[in-house]
Design a protein around this motif. Structure first.
Motif, short mmCIF file in Angstrom:
data_model
loop_
_atom_site.label_atom_id
_atom_site.label_comp_id
_atom_site.label_asym_id
_atom_site.label_seq_id
_atom_site.Cartn_x
_atom_site.Cartn_y
_atom_site.Cartn_z
N GLU A 491 0.95 -1.12 0.03
CA GLU A 491 -0.17 -0.05 -0.04
C GLU A 491 0.89 1.30 -0.08
OE1 GLU A 491 -2.73 -0.31 3.30
OE2 GLU A 491 -3.91 -1.74 2.13
N LEU A 492 1.90 1.42 0.82
CA LEU A 492 2.88 2.26 0.97
C LEU A 492 3.35 2.57 -0.45
CD1 LEU A 492 3.62 4.24 3.30
CD2 LEU A 492 5.68 2.82 3.45
N ALA A 493 3.96 1.44 -0.96
CA ALA A 493 4.48 1.60 -2.38
C ALA A 493 3.75 2.34 -3.22
CB ALA A 493 4.96 0.00 -2.51
N GLU A 494 2.22 1.58 -3.41
CA GLU A 494 1.62 2.34 -4.40
C GLU A 494 1.42 3.66 -4.09
OE1 GLU A 494 0.54 0.77 -6.91
OE2 GLU A 494 1.52 -0.91 -6.24
N HIS A 495 1.38 4.15 -2.98
CA HIS A 495 1.00 5.61 -2.47
C HIS A 495 2.27 6.38 -2.98
CE1 HIS A 495 0.13 9.12 -0.12
NE2 HIS A 495 1.33 9.04 0.25
N TYR A 496 3.40 5.89 -2.72
CA TYR A 496 4.66 6.70 -3.20
C TYR A 496 4.83 6.48 -4.79
CZ TYR A 496 6.57 7.57 1.47
OH TYR A 496 6.74 8.04 2.69
N LYS A 497 4.44 5.62 -5.15
CA LYS A 497 4.65 5.14 -6.62
C LYS A 497 3.72 6.11 -7.80
CE LYS A 497 5.63 0.95 -9.15
NZ LYS A 497 5.49 -0.53 -8.75
N ASN A 498 2.29 6.26 -7.18
CA ASN A 498 1.61 7.02 -7.99
C ASN A 498 1.25 8.26 -7.61
OD1 ASN A 498 1.22 4.31 -9.47
ND2 ASN A 498 -0.40 3.74 -7.86
N LYS A 499 1.33 8.57 -6.21
CA LYS A 499 0.79 9.95 -5.76
C LYS A 499 2.09 10.61 -5.61
CE LYS A 499 -3.69 9.01 -4.74
NZ LYS A 499 -4.00 7.73 -3.78
N VAL A 500 3.19 10.14 -4.94
CA VAL A 500 4.27 11.25 -4.35
C VAL A 500 5.42 11.20 -5.17
CG1 VAL A 500 5.57 11.78 -2.57
CG2 VAL A 500 3.64 10.55 -2.12
N PHE A 501 5.68 10.22 -5.96
CA PHE A 501 6.85 9.90 -6.88
C PHE A 501 6.53 9.30 -8.19
CE2 PHE A 501 8.82 9.75 -2.40
CZ PHE A 501 9.45 11.14 -2.25
N PRO A 502 5.58 9.88 -8.77
CA PRO A 502 5.33 9.27 -10.16
C PRO A 502 6.32 9.15 -11.12
CG PRO A 502 4.21 11.46 -9.82
CD PRO A 502 4.78 11.16 -8.55
N GLU A 503 7.40 10.29 -11.05
CA GLU A 503 8.49 10.49 -11.89
C GLU A 503 9.69 9.72 -11.68
OE1 GLU A 503 7.57 12.20 -9.67
OE2 GLU A 503 8.83 14.15 -9.26
#
Ligand code: ADP
Ligand code: MG
Length: 682
Positions: A491-503
Motif C-alpha cells: 500500500e505504501l509503495a502504491e502511494h509513493y509510486k502513484n501519488k508522491v513520486f510518479p516520476e
C-alpha cells in the motif's frame, strides 16, 4: 530429603482440577511451584489513617465498625453488604458484593484490618471489596503480600495459598544447592530461607537478600555452564594447527586500503587462534560498516593457503552473493576459487558445485542455510565463518562444524553488546571487538520528525534523488503478521509510486516474496535502476549499495534502537553525505529520549547501552532473537552488578577446576547439569 518432584496434584488443597490450572502456568511439580516467583509485592504491612488515604490507591487501615452490617438486595442474584468503620481520624464506608456471610463477621467495638482500593469523593471515603483480618491476624494483611502472574480462573488468593502450603510441606528440608564456601564467602541466604522469603518476605530487606541469593545462583549456573562448554571445546579437542608460513600479510598488502588498528588487532587474535592446535571459537563483534567481512576474508585466505577449505555462512542470499563478489575481487588473483551455494540455483549447477566441493576444487564456499544440508560434503573443511550470528542458533553453528574435523569457527555479529552481557550471551566464545570505523566515514545525519513533516521529507528525498542518489523507505515488520505487513508495504509503495513520486522508479521488497524475486529487485537497486526501494526490515542485514544515501523509516517508534542503528547502517557506505529520517508517532518522554539517542550518536555501543537503559534487557534481547535461555528471576539489566561479580567468581572457579570435578564443587556440577544437561543449547 524433600520431595521436590512431587506432583502438585497431591499437595494439600490442590486436587485434579486445580492441578490442571496450575499446569497451564507451567507448574507441574513442587519444585516448579516454589520457583514460580511473584511478579510483584504489595506492602500490606503498614497501616494508614483514614484522613491520609488517597483516591485510587490500595491501602491498609485499622478500624472499628461503627454500624452493623447492612445488606441490600438489588437483584435476584446480587446483594450488597455495607458497613461503616472508623479510626481516630475519620469514617470509611466498606462495601462488598454477594458475600452475605460477612454479616456475622465483624463486631462493633473491635478493631479489624482492611486492605483494598480506596475511592475518595470529597469527604466521602470508601473501600470496595477489601480483604480483612482481625487485628492480630496476618492471613491477608499485615505483611508483604506476593502477587503472582496468574490466570483469571486461578485467583491470586488460591495460588498464594497453594504456594504457601507447598513451602510449608517442605518445611525447610530443601537441600542446599550452592557449596558452603560460596554461601559463607558471599554472605548468601541459605536456600530454604531464600525460598521462604522470596514468596513471603518479612521485610523488604529480607526480600532483597532472598532475591540476591536466587539471582546469584541462576546467573552463576548459566555462566559456569558457558565456561565449562568453552573448556570442553578447547581443552579436550584437537583442532587444526594452521601453519605460520601462510602469512595473512600477503593478502593484507594487496588490499586497496590499509586496515584499521582495530582490524589488525583482531586479525592478530584470530591468527594466533588459528595457529594453535585447539579449535578456534571466536566471536567477532563490530558495528555495521566496521569492516568485518575483510577480516573473515583474510582468515579464509590463511585457511586456504594451508590447504584447507573455508565455509562462509550468511543469513540471506543477497548477502552471500555480495560476499562472493568481494571475495572474488581480492582472492582470484591468488588463484583461490570461491563459489556460491544458495537455494535459488539450478539443480545442475548445484550438483556441479557439490561435486567440486567434495573433491576439493572449491576453496571457499559462500552460502546460506543451504550449506547445512546433508549433501554438502567438504574435502577438508578448516574454517567456518558465520555472519550475523543472531540469525543462526548454536545448534546450526555446530551442525556445519560437524562437516569438518574440528574446524576453526569465527562468528560475526554487528549487534554491539556491552562486554558483560556478551559474556553471558556468548560466554562459550572468545571475543574480539572492532571498536573503530575505517577513516573518512561521514556521520549519517539523522533527524527525527513527526507527522506534519511528510511534505518536507519528500522534497528532501526528491532533491537527493535528482542529484543521482538512491533512497530506502523502511516500514516496520511485525513478525507475527507478515501477511498484514506485506500488504502495508505494498500500500505504501502504491502511494509513493502513484501519488508522491510518479516520476521515479519505485519498487518494494518484503519477506513474503520469493527469494528469487527479492534478489532480482535487490540486484536492480544495486545497479541503480531503482530510485526508491520500499522495504520491510529484510534489508537490515548487510547489503551494500554505496550510492544510496538516504533512508526514511516509517513508524520509527516501533523499532528497537539497536535495530534502527542496524538499518541506518545501510546508508553512509559510499562517498556521499548520508541521511536518516525517522518518522515517529507519539509524544511520550521515553520515545523522545529514544529518538534523541539516534540523532545524537552513530556509535552502536552507546546506542545499545541507552536502548537497554530505556527499555530494559527483556525487550532489548527479544529472547527469541538472541536465543538466550530465559531466566526465572535474574534480569540482565537490573542485576548487572550481581552479574559482574558472578562472572569474576565463575572464572575463578573454572580456572581452578575446569570440569567442576573437585569435591567442593560437586553441587555446582549438579546445578549446571540440571539446568543444561551435558551440553547446553542456547
Ligand atoms: P561490516 O560487515 O562490518 O558491516 P563491511 O565489511 O561490509 O562492514 O565493510 C564496509 C565497507 O568498508 C566495505 O565496502 C569494505 O570494503 C570497506 N572497508 C573495510 N575495511 C576498511 C578499511 N580499513 N578502510 C577502508 N575501507 C574499508
Ligand atoms: Mg557485514
Amino acid at each position: 530429603m524433600s520431595n521436590l518432584d512431587k506432583n502438585i496434584q497431591y499437595i494439600k488443597g490442590v486436587g485434579e482440577a486445580r492441578a490442571k490450572l496450575l499446569n497451564k502456568l507451567g507448574i507441574f511439580t513442587l519444585k516448579d511451584l516454589i520457583t514460580y516467583y511473584p511478579r510483584t509485592y504489595e506492602d500490606r504491612s503498614v497501616p494508614k489513617k483514614i484522613e491520609e488515604l488517597v483516591d485510587g490507591e490500595e491501602a491498609l487501615i485499622e478500624v472499628m465498625p461503627v454500624t452493623r452490617v447492612s445488606e441490600v438486595r438489588i437483584r435476584r442474584n446480587m446483594t450488597i453488604i455495607k458497613m461503616s468503620a472508623r479510626d481516630d481520624t475519620g469514617v470509611c464506608q466498606l462495601t462488598w458484593f454477594n458475600q452475605p456471610y460477612l454479616r456475622q463477621m465483624f463486631r462493633p467495638g473491635e478493631y479489624y484490618k482492611f486492605y483494598g482500593k480506596v475511592s475518595k469523593k470529597g469527604s466521602k471515603v470508601e473501600m470496595n471489596s477489601p480483604v480483612y483480618d482481625k487485628l492480630d491476624d496476618t492471613k491477608n494483611t499485615g505483611r508483604i503480600i506476593p502477587i503472582y502472574p496468574t490466570t483469571y480462573k486461578l485467583p491470586q488468593t488460591t495460588l498464594r495459598r497453594v504456594i504457601e502450603t507447598g513451602i510449608h510441606e517442605l518445611d525447610g528440608s530443601i537441600s542446599e544447592t550452592l557449596p558452603e564456601y560460596l554461601v559463607s564467602e558471599y554472605k548468601l541466604l541459605d536456600l530454604n530461607r531464600a525460598v521462604n522469603q522470596i514468596h513471603f518476605p518479612s521485610t523488604f530487606d529480607d526480600f532483597n537478600l532472598a532475591k540476591k541469593r536466587l539471582v546469584f545462583e541462576e546467573l552463576l549456573s548459566m555462566q559456569l555452564a558457558l565456561l565449562a562448554l568453552k573448556n570442553q571445546y578447547t581443552k579436550d579437542v584437537k583442532g587444526i594447527k594452521f601453519s605460520k608460513d601462510a602469512k595473512m600479510s600477503d593478502v593484507i598488502n594487496s588490499l586497496p586500503f590499509s586496515l584499521t588498528k582495530a582490524q589488525l588487532r583482531v586479525l592478530e587474535e584470530i591468527d594466533k587462534d588459528m595457529e594453535k592446535d585447539k579449535p578456534m571459537n571466536r566471536l567477532l563483534q563490530g558495528d555495521v560498516g566496521s569492516g568485518k567481512t575483510i577480516v573473515a576474508l583474510i582468515a579464509a585466505y590463511k585457511c586456504v593457503k594451508c590447504g584447507y577449505q573455508a565455509a562462509i555462512m550468511a543469513p540471506t542470499a543477497i548477502l552471500a552473493a555480495q560476499h562472493l563478489e568481494s571475495f572474488n575481487e581480492i582472492l582470484s588473483s591468488f588463484g583461490i576459487k570461491c563459489e556460491l551455494l544458495i537455494s535459488g540455483i539450478t539443480k545442475k549447477k548445484k550438483e556441479d558445485i557439490l561435486q567440486r566441493l567434495e573433491n576439493g576444487e572449491i576453496d571457499i564456499i559462500i552460502g546460506t542455510h543451504a550449506l547445512l544440508e546433508d549433501n554438502v560434503v567438504f574435502k577438508n573443511l578448516g574454517l567456518v565463518v558465520t555472519d550475523e550470528q543472531h540469525r543462526f542458533g548454536v545448534r546450526q553453528r555446530s551442525s556445519i562444524t560437524e562437516k569438518g574435523d574440528n574446524p576453526d569457527v569465527l562468528v560475526m555479529t554487528a549487534t554491539p553488546i556491552p562486554r558483560t552481557l556478551a559474556l553471558i550471551l556468548y560466554g562459550d566464545l572468545d571475543i574480539s571487538i572492532i571498536d573503530e570505523l575505517p577513516p573518512n566515514r561521514k556521520k549519517i545525519e539523522t533527524f527525527a520528525v513527526t507527522k506534519g513533516m511528510d511534505d518536507r521529507v519528500n522534497v528532501f528525498l526528491k532533491k537527493n534523488i535528482d542529484e543521482g542518489r538512491q533512497a530506502y523507505i523502511v516500514c516496520p515488520l511485525v513478525e507475527e503478521s507478515e501477511e498484514i505487513n506485506a500488504k502495508s508495504v505494498m500500500e505504501l509503495a502504491e502511494h509513493y509510486k502513484n501519488k508522491v513520486f510518479p516520476e521515479y522508479k519505485v519498487e518494494y521488497l518484503h519477506g513474503k516474496m520469493k527469494p528469487k524475486e527479492k534478489d532480482a529487485i535487490m540486484e536492480e537497486f544495486k545497479n541503480g535502476n531503482i530510485d526508491i526501494l520500499i522495504s520491510t526490515t529484510v534489508i537490515e542485514v548487510g547489503v551494500n549499495v554505496p550510492n544510496s544515501s538516504i533512508m526514511v523509516v516509517e513508524n520509527a517508534e516501533r523499532f528497537g534502537l539497536a535495530q534502527l542503528h542496524q538499518l541506518r547502517g545501510r546508508v553512509g557506505r559510499g562517498e556521499y553525505q548520508s541521511y536518516c529520517i525517522l518518522k515517529y508517532n507519539g509524544s511520550s518522554d521515553i520515545l523522545k529520549k529514544r529518538m534523541k539517542v539516534m540523532t545524537d550518536t552513530n556509535d552502536g555501543f552507546v546506542i545499545s547501552e541507552k536502548d537497554m537503559e530505556l527499555r530494559g534487557t527483556g525487550e532489548f534481547f527479544g529472547t527469541r532473537q538472541h536465543g538466550i535461555p530465559e531466566f526465572k528471576i535474574a534480569n540482565l539489566f537490573e542485576d548487572i552488578v550481581t552479574l559482574k561479580s558472578v562472572q569474576a567468581i565463575a572464572i575463578k572457579i573454572i580456572n581452578d577446576d575446569p570440569k567442576l570435578e573437585k569435591d567442593k564443587n560437586k553441587l555446582l556440577r549438579n546445578i549446571v547439569d540440571e539446568k543444561f544437561g551435558n551440553r547446553i543449547e542456547i
